[in-house]
Scaffold this active site. Sequence first.
Site, short mmCIF file in Angstrom:
data_model
loop_
_atom_site.label_atom_id
_atom_site.label_comp_id
_atom_site.label_asym_id
_atom_site.label_seq_id
_atom_site.Cartn_x
_atom_site.Cartn_y
_atom_site.Cartn_z
CD GLU B 48 -2.95 -1.07 0.12
OE1 GLU B 48 -2.99 -0.08 -0.64
OE2 GLU B 48 -3.69 -2.06 -0.02
CG ASN B 52 -0.92 5.13 -1.13
OD1 ASN B 52 -1.68 4.76 -2.00
ND2 ASN B 52 -1.26 5.18 0.15
NE ARG B 107 -5.35 3.32 -6.83
CZ ARG B 107 -4.67 2.23 -7.18
NH1 ARG B 107 -4.54 1.91 -8.45
NH2 ARG B 107 -4.13 1.46 -6.27
N1 LIG Z 1 2.74 9.05 -0.83
C1 LIG Z 1 1.73 9.89 -1.07
N2 LIG Z 1 1.93 11.09 -1.66
C2 LIG Z 1 0.91 11.94 -1.92
N3 LIG Z 1 -0.39 11.68 -1.61
C3 LIG Z 1 -0.66 10.50 -1.01
C4 LIG Z 1 0.37 9.55 -0.71
N4 LIG Z 1 -0.21 8.48 -0.10
C5 LIG Z 1 -1.52 8.75 -0.04
N5 LIG Z 1 -1.82 9.96 -0.58
C6 LIG Z 1 -3.15 10.60 -0.64
O1 LIG Z 1 -4.00 9.93 0.28
C7 LIG Z 1 -5.16 9.43 -0.39
C8 LIG Z 1 -5.63 8.16 0.28
O2 LIG Z 1 -4.66 7.11 0.12
P1 LIG Z 1 -5.17 5.60 0.15
O3 LIG Z 1 -4.03 4.71 -0.10
O4 LIG Z 1 -5.96 5.38 1.40
O5 LIG Z 1 -6.22 5.55 -1.06
P2 LIG Z 1 -5.89 5.54 -2.63
O6 LIG Z 1 -4.45 5.29 -2.86
O7 LIG Z 1 -6.45 6.78 -3.22
O8 LIG Z 1 -6.72 4.31 -3.12
P3 LIG Z 1 -6.29 2.75 -2.95
O9 LIG Z 1 -5.13 2.69 -2.00
O10 LIG Z 1 -7.50 2.11 -2.39
O11 LIG Z 1 -5.94 2.28 -4.28
C9 LIG Z 1 -4.74 9.29 -1.84
O12 LIG Z 1 -5.84 9.33 -2.71
C10 LIG Z 1 -3.80 10.48 -2.01
O13 LIG Z 1 -4.53 11.65 -2.24
MG LIG Z 2 -3.43 3.76 -1.95
#
Ligand SMILES: Nc1ncnc2c1ncn2[C@@H]1O[C@H](COP(=O)(O)OP(=O)(O)OP(=O)(O)O)[C@@H](O)[C@H]1O
Ligand SMILES: [Mg+2]
Lengths: 111, 147
Positions: B48, B52, B107
Amino acid sequence: MENYIVVNQCLFVKMPKELDHHETDRIRSDMDGYFITHPIRHVAFDFSETEFIDSSGIGLIMGRYEKLHVAGGKIFVMGVIPSIRRVLAMSGVTRLVYIKESERDVFASIQ
Amino acid sequence: MEFTNEMKLELKAISENESFARMVIAAFTASLNPTLEELGDVKTAVSEAVTNAIIHGYEGNRQGVIRMHGYIKGKILHIVIEDDGVGIPDIARAMTPLYTSKPELERSGMGFSFMEAFMDELTVESEAGAGTKVMMKKIIGLENKYE
Ligand SMILES: Nc1ncnc2c1ncn2[C@@H]1O[C@H](COP(=O)(O)OP(=O)(O)OP(=O)(O)O)[C@@H](O)[C@H]1O
Ligand SMILES: [Mg+2]
Protein backbone atom coordinates in the site's frame (compact mmCIF):
# COMPACT_ATOMS: atom_id res chain seq x y z
CA MET A 1 -3.33 -20.64 -20.59
CA GLU A 2 -6.27 -18.44 -21.56
CA ASN A 3 -6.69 -15.51 -19.16
CA TYR A 4 -9.94 -14.15 -20.57
CA ILE A 5 -12.96 -15.92 -21.99
CA VAL A 6 -16.50 -14.74 -22.72
CA VAL A 7 -19.38 -17.17 -22.15
CA ASN A 8 -23.06 -16.15 -22.11
CA GLN A 9 -22.13 -12.46 -22.02
CA CYS A 10 -20.02 -13.09 -18.94
CA LEU A 11 -16.31 -12.21 -19.08
CA PHE A 12 -14.24 -14.71 -17.08
CA VAL A 13 -10.94 -13.26 -15.89
CA LYS A 14 -8.15 -15.40 -14.48
CA MET A 15 -6.50 -13.36 -11.73
CA PRO A 16 -2.71 -13.46 -11.30
CA LYS A 17 -0.83 -14.88 -8.31
CA GLU A 18 -0.34 -11.41 -6.82
CA LEU A 19 -3.02 -8.84 -7.61
CA ASP A 20 -1.36 -5.47 -7.03
CA HIS A 21 -1.35 -2.07 -8.79
CA HIS A 22 1.08 -3.31 -11.45
CA GLU A 23 -1.23 -6.20 -12.38
CA THR A 24 -4.53 -4.32 -12.05
CA ASP A 25 -3.44 -1.68 -14.57
CA ARG A 26 -2.75 -4.42 -17.10
CA ILE A 27 -5.99 -6.33 -16.38
CA ARG A 28 -8.11 -3.17 -16.49
CA SER A 29 -6.93 -2.24 -19.98
CA ASP A 30 -7.31 -5.85 -21.21
CA MET A 31 -10.89 -5.87 -19.88
CA ASP A 32 -11.68 -2.51 -21.47
CA GLY A 33 -10.67 -4.08 -24.80
CA TYR A 34 -13.18 -6.92 -24.27
CA PHE A 35 -15.91 -4.44 -23.32
CA ILE A 36 -15.44 -2.79 -26.71
CA THR A 37 -15.36 -5.95 -28.81
CA HIS A 38 -17.95 -8.08 -26.95
CA PRO A 39 -21.41 -7.46 -25.49
CA ILE A 40 -20.59 -8.13 -21.83
CA ARG A 41 -23.11 -7.99 -19.00
CA HIS A 42 -21.32 -9.82 -16.19
CA VAL A 43 -17.78 -10.39 -14.99
CA ALA A 44 -16.44 -13.41 -13.08
CA PHE A 45 -13.04 -13.06 -11.44
CA ASP A 46 -11.25 -16.36 -10.85
CA PHE A 47 -9.02 -16.06 -7.78
CA SER A 48 -8.12 -19.75 -7.56
CA GLU A 49 -4.43 -19.04 -8.21
CA THR A 50 -4.27 -15.75 -6.30
CA GLU A 51 -2.37 -15.51 -3.03
CA PHE A 52 -2.15 -11.74 -2.60
CA ILE A 53 -4.46 -8.76 -3.02
CA ASP A 54 -4.23 -5.14 -1.89
CA SER A 55 -6.40 -2.05 -2.31
CA SER A 56 -5.58 -1.90 -6.02
CA GLY A 57 -7.44 -5.17 -6.51
CA ILE A 58 -10.34 -3.82 -4.45
CA GLY A 59 -10.39 -0.73 -6.69
CA LEU A 60 -10.52 -2.93 -9.79
CA ILE A 61 -13.51 -4.89 -8.48
CA MET A 62 -15.35 -1.75 -7.29
CA GLY A 63 -14.68 0.02 -10.60
CA ARG A 64 -16.00 -2.89 -12.65
CA TYR A 65 -19.05 -3.04 -10.37
CA GLU A 66 -19.80 0.65 -11.00
CA LYS A 67 -19.52 0.02 -14.72
CA LEU A 68 -21.82 -3.01 -14.90
CA HIS A 69 -24.41 -2.83 -12.15
CA VAL A 70 -26.34 0.12 -13.64
CA ALA A 71 -27.26 -2.20 -16.54
CA GLY A 72 -28.12 -5.06 -14.18
CA GLY A 73 -24.77 -6.81 -14.54
CA LYS A 74 -23.27 -8.91 -11.75
CA ILE A 75 -19.74 -9.38 -10.50
CA PHE A 76 -18.76 -12.89 -9.43
CA VAL A 77 -15.69 -13.83 -7.44
CA MET A 78 -14.57 -17.46 -7.49
CA GLY A 79 -11.99 -19.54 -5.68
CA VAL A 80 -11.02 -17.11 -2.89
CA ILE A 81 -8.77 -18.36 -0.10
CA PRO A 82 -9.48 -17.13 3.47
CA SER A 83 -6.74 -14.46 3.54
CA ILE A 84 -8.15 -12.85 0.41
CA ARG A 85 -11.72 -13.18 1.60
CA ARG A 86 -10.68 -11.26 4.72
CA VAL A 87 -9.39 -8.34 2.64
CA LEU A 88 -12.53 -8.37 0.47
CA ALA A 89 -14.71 -8.33 3.59
CA MET A 90 -12.75 -5.53 5.26
CA SER A 91 -13.22 -3.30 2.24
CA GLY A 92 -16.95 -3.99 2.08
CA VAL A 93 -16.63 -5.31 -1.46
CA THR A 94 -18.25 -8.61 -0.42
CA ARG A 95 -21.53 -6.68 -0.31
CA LEU A 96 -21.23 -5.86 -4.02
CA VAL A 97 -20.16 -9.21 -5.45
CA TYR A 98 -21.41 -12.79 -5.52
CA ILE A 99 -18.95 -15.25 -4.06
CA LYS A 100 -19.05 -18.59 -5.88
CA GLU A 101 -17.19 -21.86 -5.61
CA SER A 102 -16.84 -22.63 -9.29
CA GLU A 103 -17.66 -21.63 -12.84
CA ARG A 104 -20.65 -23.98 -12.78
CA ASP A 105 -22.18 -21.95 -9.91
CA VAL A 106 -21.63 -18.77 -11.91
CA PHE A 107 -23.37 -20.23 -14.96
CA ALA A 108 -26.29 -21.33 -12.79
CA SER A 109 -26.90 -17.77 -11.62
CA ILE A 110 -26.67 -16.04 -15.00
CA GLN A 111 -29.00 -18.37 -16.90
CA MET B 1 17.60 -1.04 23.04
CA GLU B 2 19.85 -1.68 20.05
CA PHE B 3 18.42 -2.78 16.73
CA THR B 4 18.52 -6.54 16.25
CA ASN B 5 18.58 -5.97 12.51
CA GLU B 6 18.25 -3.15 10.04
CA MET B 7 17.89 -2.68 6.27
CA LYS B 8 17.64 0.23 3.85
CA LEU B 9 16.48 0.09 0.27
CA GLU B 10 16.04 2.64 -2.49
CA LEU B 11 13.61 1.90 -5.30
CA LYS B 12 12.70 3.64 -8.53
CA ALA B 13 9.02 4.60 -8.54
CA ILE B 14 7.87 1.97 -11.03
CA SER B 15 5.06 -0.50 -10.45
CA GLU B 16 7.32 -3.54 -11.02
CA ASN B 17 8.98 -2.61 -7.73
CA GLU B 18 5.80 -3.17 -5.72
CA SER B 19 6.28 -6.93 -5.74
CA PHE B 20 10.01 -6.49 -5.16
CA ALA B 21 9.35 -4.41 -2.02
CA ARG B 22 6.96 -7.09 -0.73
CA MET B 23 9.56 -9.81 -1.26
CA VAL B 24 12.23 -7.80 0.53
CA ILE B 25 10.07 -7.06 3.57
CA ALA B 26 8.95 -10.70 3.76
CA ALA B 27 12.57 -11.87 3.77
CA PHE B 28 13.52 -9.23 6.35
CA THR B 29 10.61 -10.18 8.63
CA ALA B 30 11.42 -13.90 8.39
CA SER B 31 13.99 -13.73 11.21
CA LEU B 32 11.13 -12.95 13.65
CA ASN B 33 9.40 -16.25 12.83
CA PRO B 34 6.16 -14.64 11.68
CA THR B 35 2.98 -16.60 11.09
CA LEU B 36 1.76 -16.70 7.49
CA GLU B 37 -0.98 -14.26 8.47
CA GLU B 38 1.51 -11.79 9.97
CA LEU B 39 3.66 -12.04 6.86
CA GLY B 40 0.64 -11.36 4.67
CA ASP B 41 -0.29 -8.34 6.81
CA VAL B 42 3.20 -6.83 6.52
CA LYS B 43 3.36 -7.44 2.77
CA THR B 44 -0.01 -5.78 2.25
CA ALA B 45 0.94 -2.71 4.31
CA VAL B 46 4.22 -2.28 2.40
CA SER B 47 2.46 -2.77 -0.91
CA GLU B 48 0.00 0.00 0.00
CA ALA B 49 2.66 2.51 1.02
CA VAL B 50 4.92 1.84 -1.99
CA THR B 51 1.98 1.96 -4.41
CA ASN B 52 0.86 5.28 -2.91
CA ALA B 53 4.33 6.74 -3.40
CA ILE B 54 4.28 5.66 -7.07
CA ILE B 55 0.72 6.72 -7.92
CA HIS B 56 0.18 9.75 -5.71
CA GLY B 57 3.62 10.89 -4.54
CA TYR B 58 5.34 10.82 -7.91
CA GLU B 59 2.16 10.73 -10.02
CA GLY B 60 3.66 8.20 -12.38
CA ASN B 61 7.05 9.93 -12.77
CA ARG B 62 9.32 6.90 -13.04
CA GLN B 63 12.41 8.84 -11.99
CA GLY B 64 11.13 9.25 -8.43
CA VAL B 65 12.98 7.45 -5.64
CA ILE B 66 11.24 5.61 -2.80
CA ARG B 67 13.16 4.80 0.37
CA MET B 68 12.25 1.82 2.52
CA HIS B 69 13.85 1.49 5.94
CA GLY B 70 13.21 -1.55 8.10
CA TYR B 71 14.47 -2.26 11.57
CA ILE B 72 13.78 -4.78 14.27
CA LYS B 73 13.86 -4.07 18.00
CA GLY B 74 13.05 -7.16 20.03
CA LYS B 75 9.82 -8.49 18.56
CA ILE B 76 8.80 -5.21 17.00
CA LEU B 77 9.17 -4.69 13.27
CA HIS B 78 9.44 -1.04 12.21
CA ILE B 79 8.97 0.01 8.61
CA VAL B 80 9.44 3.51 7.22
CA ILE B 81 8.51 4.27 3.60
CA GLU B 82 9.36 7.70 2.25
CA ASP B 83 9.03 9.63 -0.98
CA ASP B 84 9.98 13.16 -2.09
CA GLY B 85 6.79 13.60 -4.08
CA VAL B 86 3.87 16.01 -3.99
CA GLY B 87 3.00 15.40 -0.34
CA ILE B 88 -0.41 15.32 1.34
CA PRO B 89 -2.11 18.67 2.09
CA ASP B 90 -4.72 17.20 4.48
CA ILE B 91 -3.56 13.99 6.17
CA ALA B 92 -6.74 13.43 8.20
CA ARG B 93 -8.88 13.55 5.08
CA ALA B 94 -6.44 11.33 3.16
CA MET B 95 -6.67 8.70 5.90
CA THR B 96 -10.48 8.63 5.89
CA PRO B 97 -11.68 5.21 4.66
CA LEU B 98 -12.80 5.32 1.00
CA TYR B 99 -11.29 8.78 0.41
CA THR B 100 -9.25 8.93 -2.79
CA SER B 101 -7.98 11.92 -4.76
CA LYS B 102 -7.89 9.75 -7.89
CA PRO B 103 -11.35 8.18 -8.36
CA GLU B 104 -10.84 8.33 -12.15
CA LEU B 105 -8.11 5.68 -11.75
CA GLU B 106 -10.59 3.34 -10.03
CA ARG B 107 -8.81 3.64 -6.68
CA SER B 108 -10.85 2.41 -3.72
CA GLY B 109 -9.44 4.74 -1.08
CA MET B 110 -8.68 1.80 1.22
CA GLY B 111 -4.87 1.95 1.29
CA PHE B 112 -4.42 3.75 4.61
CA SER B 113 -7.27 1.73 6.15
CA PHE B 114 -5.44 -1.50 5.27
CA MET B 115 -2.15 -0.17 6.68
CA GLU B 116 -3.97 0.71 9.90
CA ALA B 117 -5.77 -2.61 10.11
CA PHE B 118 -2.80 -4.82 9.31
CA MET B 119 -0.14 -3.06 11.38
CA ASP B 120 -0.22 -2.21 15.10
CA GLU B 121 0.72 1.42 14.61
CA LEU B 122 0.65 3.84 11.67
CA THR B 123 1.98 7.40 11.61
CA VAL B 124 2.00 9.63 8.53
CA GLU B 125 4.12 12.75 8.17
CA SER B 126 3.58 14.88 5.12
CA GLU B 127 3.07 18.38 3.82
CA ALA B 128 2.07 19.71 0.42
CA GLY B 129 5.20 19.79 -1.72
CA ALA B 130 7.41 18.18 0.92
CA GLY B 131 7.08 14.45 0.30
CA THR B 132 5.51 11.79 2.50
CA LYS B 133 6.83 9.58 5.29
CA VAL B 134 4.80 6.58 6.41
CA MET B 135 5.94 4.90 9.65
CA MET B 136 4.52 1.56 10.72
CA LYS B 137 5.11 -0.86 13.59
CA LYS B 138 4.02 -4.40 14.19
CA ILE B 139 4.71 -6.90 16.95
CA ILE B 140 5.61 -10.18 15.28
CA GLY B 141 5.24 -13.66 16.70
CA LEU B 142 3.01 -12.82 19.66
CA GLU B 143 2.21 -16.48 20.25
CA ASN B 144 5.92 -17.25 20.67
CA LYS B 145 6.49 -14.41 23.11
CA TYR B 146 7.34 -16.66 26.08
CA GLU B 147 10.06 -18.52 24.21
N1 LIG C 1 2.74 9.05 -0.83
C1 LIG C 1 1.73 9.89 -1.07
N2 LIG C 1 1.93 11.09 -1.66
C2 LIG C 1 0.91 11.94 -1.92
N3 LIG C 1 -0.39 11.68 -1.61
C3 LIG C 1 -0.66 10.50 -1.01
C4 LIG C 1 0.37 9.55 -0.71
N4 LIG C 1 -0.21 8.48 -0.10
C5 LIG C 1 -1.52 8.75 -0.04
N5 LIG C 1 -1.82 9.96 -0.58
C6 LIG C 1 -3.15 10.60 -0.64
O1 LIG C 1 -4.00 9.93 0.28
C7 LIG C 1 -5.16 9.43 -0.39
C8 LIG C 1 -5.63 8.16 0.28
O2 LIG C 1 -4.66 7.11 0.12
P1 LIG C 1 -5.17 5.60 0.15
O3 LIG C 1 -4.03 4.71 -0.10
O4 LIG C 1 -5.96 5.38 1.40
O5 LIG C 1 -6.22 5.55 -1.06
P2 LIG C 1 -5.89 5.54 -2.63
O6 LIG C 1 -4.45 5.29 -2.86
O7 LIG C 1 -6.45 6.78 -3.22
O8 LIG C 1 -6.72 4.31 -3.12
P3 LIG C 1 -6.29 2.75 -2.95
O9 LIG C 1 -5.13 2.69 -2.00
O10 LIG C 1 -7.50 2.11 -2.39
O11 LIG C 1 -5.94 2.28 -4.28
C9 LIG C 1 -4.74 9.29 -1.84
O12 LIG C 1 -5.84 9.33 -2.71
C10 LIG C 1 -3.80 10.48 -2.01
O13 LIG C 1 -4.53 11.65 -2.24
MG1 LIG D 1 -3.43 3.76 -1.95
